[in-house]
Motif scaffolding. Structure first.
Motif, PDB file in Angstrom:
ATOM      1  N   ASP A   1       8.024  -5.137   6.040  1.00  0.00           N
ATOM      2  CA  ASP A   1       7.326  -3.653   5.427  1.00  0.00           C
ATOM      3  C   ASP A   1       7.848  -2.537   6.225  1.00  0.00           C
TER       4      ASP A   1
ATOM      5  N   TRP B   1       3.732  -6.757   2.476  1.00  0.00           N
ATOM      6  CA  TRP B   1       2.552  -7.738   2.914  1.00  0.00           C
ATOM      7  C   TRP B   1       1.642  -7.224   3.595  1.00  0.00           C
TER       8      TRP B   1
ATOM      9  N   VAL C   1       4.866   0.972   1.767  1.00  0.00           N
ATOM     10  CA  VAL C   1       3.658   0.153   1.562  1.00  0.00           C
ATOM     11  C   VAL C   1       3.853  -0.908   0.523  1.00  0.00           C
ATOM     12  N   THR C   2       5.284  -0.980  -0.091  1.00  0.00           N
ATOM     13  CA  THR C   2       5.313  -1.924  -0.789  1.00  0.00           C
ATOM     14  C   THR C   2       5.823  -3.207   0.160  1.00  0.00           C
TER      15      THR C   2
ATOM     16  N   GLU D   1      -4.088   6.894  -1.052  1.00  0.00           N
ATOM     17  CA  GLU D   1      -3.200   5.955  -1.331  1.00  0.00           C
ATOM     18  C   GLU D   1      -3.337   6.912  -3.128  1.00  0.00           C
TER      19      GLU D   1
ATOM     20  N   TRP E   1       1.357  -4.066   4.848  1.00  0.00           N
ATOM     21  CA  TRP E   1       0.548  -3.031   3.765  1.00  0.00           C
ATOM     22  C   TRP E   1      -0.900  -4.115   3.275  1.00  0.00           C
ATOM     23  N   ARG E   2      -0.461  -4.350   2.423  1.00  0.00           N
ATOM     24  CA  ARG E   2      -1.234  -5.612   1.388  1.00  0.00           C
ATOM     25  C   ARG E   2      -2.643  -6.699   1.823  1.00  0.00           C
ATOM     26  N   HIS E   3      -2.135  -7.174   3.570  1.00  0.00           N
ATOM     27  CA  HIS E   3      -2.602  -7.657   4.679  1.00  0.00           C
ATOM     28  C   HIS E   3      -4.285  -6.978   5.068  1.00  0.00           C
TER      29      HIS E   3
ATOM     30  N   TRP F   1      -2.851  -1.288  10.056  1.00  0.00           N
ATOM     31  CA  TRP F   1      -1.629  -2.352   9.535  1.00  0.00           C
ATOM     32  C   TRP F   1      -1.030  -1.230  10.991  1.00  0.00           C
TER      33      TRP F   1
ATOM     34  N   ALA G   1      -4.577  -3.593   5.220  1.00  0.00           N
ATOM     35  CA  ALA G   1      -4.649  -2.125   5.129  1.00  0.00           C
ATOM     36  C   ALA G   1      -4.354  -1.297   6.488  1.00  0.00           C
TER      37      ALA G   1
ATOM     38  N   SER H   1       5.863   4.146  -1.693  1.00  0.00           N
ATOM     39  CA  SER H   1       6.194   2.736  -1.891  1.00  0.00           C
ATOM     40  C   SER H   1       7.849   2.688  -2.411  1.00  0.00           C
TER      41      SER H   1
ATOM     42  N   GLY I   1       1.815   4.873  -6.326  1.00  0.00           N
ATOM     43  CA  GLY I   1       1.436   4.264  -5.245  1.00  0.00           C
ATOM     44  C   GLY I   1       2.095   5.005  -3.147  1.00  0.00           C
TER      45      GLY I   1
END
Length: 335
Positions: A326, A228, A225-226, A38, A230-232, A237, A234, A250, A43
């Motif tokens: 996503d 939830w 990747v912008t 990343e 991807w953040r949740h 996903w 990883a 991103s 991003g």
């Protein structure tokens, strides 16, 4: 496909403080690992090295986009065509009624490109052309699909052609192209979940720019990747889809791509659905997409109840409204 600096971002050139992730192949269930990184600046999430045997990860018998499609006849076919025409153009009373019962998940994205039934539309990396076939049946007249990985050209009974070509094989819009009738350029060139599979990101967008008429639209429908998910989740996903997805952008990296290729980012529409949740939850539990107890293969044997899926669907709507789904459609305008 090797870079002199494997951890240098191919979008913004940053090579400082980039984060490596080890990701399993989980669609086919091979479970081999692939390195991604990343970019700490833009991003963008991207594969470190493309496997030399990348084509082995696209077996025709297992990859959905290669299956040819047939038209539905009779009264049911008429209802479907009316539904799809309204979904794409917003026109037709019967089609409007049909949206309430069986909405189309991809065609509504065309409305933001302001297409008509006469628009000249190219679909890049379309496989067997499922979406274009629906559009042709709905009354769109000037369509072409291309995919270099098809076994051969496809000619459907309704007149739709899917050519075994790369976008680089097509002549630019300022050249004579009587074969496809696009001497003045295409109105819309769309990448429906194909651009993330492309390695030469800038070259493909530059070629797209050349093929479009002035004011034409390039629509990129891609995972982002912008989001939830991807953040949740990883590495778990589901839409990371190693190693087939080479770039997962991103919002910032799309802005950079657009600026460097002459486009203007006109609009972004998030259109994720429940798959981002149930697919990722399965991967967390080591259930591959094609496993026997996957929701995609056998919903009754899956780990999810109907209430679970409904909850995922509602969550996806909330995420889209908050611009955190996503996947999204990015509309790039030729200026």
């Amino acid at each position: 496909m090797k870079d002199s600096n494997l951890l240098q971002c191919r979008i913004c050139d940053n090579d400082d403080h980039n984060t490596i992730y080890k990701v399993r192949e989980m669609m086919l269930g091979l479970r081999d690992t692939h390195n991604y990184f990343e970019c700490a600046d833009c991003g963008c999430l991207q594969i470190v090295e493309v496997p030399e045997n990348i084509q082995d990860y696209y077996p025709n018998e297992d990859y959905y986009s290669y299956d040819e499609v047939k038209a539905t006849s009779g009264f049911k076919g008429k209802l479907i065509r009316s539904r799809d025409r309204f979904a794409a153009t917003g026109k037709g009373i019967l089609g409007n009624i049909m949206q309430q019962y069986q909405p189309h998940d991809k065609l509504p994205s065309l409305r933001h490109a302001n297409v008509t039934l006469d628009s000249k539309i190219l679909d890049v990396g379309c496989g067997a052309g499922h979406l274009l076939h629906s559009m042709k049946e709905a009354g769109f007249k000037n369509l072409l699909g291309i995919d270099p990985f098809n076994k051969k050209d496809i000619q459907y009974d309704n007149g739709l052609t899917i050519a075994k070509n790369s976008i680089h094989d097509l002549p630019a819009s300022n050249e004579s192209d009587k074969k496809y009738g696009t001497e003045n350029g295409w109105d819309l060139i769309m990448f429906n979940h194909s651009y993330e599979h492309v390695y030469d990101q800038f070259e493909v967008l530059e070629k797209t720019y050349d093929l479009l008429k002035p004011g034409g639209i390039c629509m990129l429908r891609i995972p982002t990747v912008t989001s939830w998910a991807w953040r949740h989740y990883a590495e778990d996903w589901v839409q990371l889809d190693a190693p087939r997805h080479l770039f997962l952008h991103s919002l910032r990296s799309i802005h950079i791509l657009a600026e460097k290729t002459g486009f203007e980012l006109d609009e972004v529409i998030y259109d994720s659905f429940a798959f981002q949740s149930w697919g990722s939850e399965q991967y967390k539990k080591d259930i591959a997409l094609h496993d026997e107890n996957s929701y995609a293969i056998n919903p009754e044997k899956s780990i999810f109840s109907k209430e679970d899926i409904k909850g995922f669907e509602e969550h996806s709507k909330v995420l889209n409204q908050s611009k955190a789904g996503d996947q999204a459609a990015f509309y790039l305008k030729k200026i």
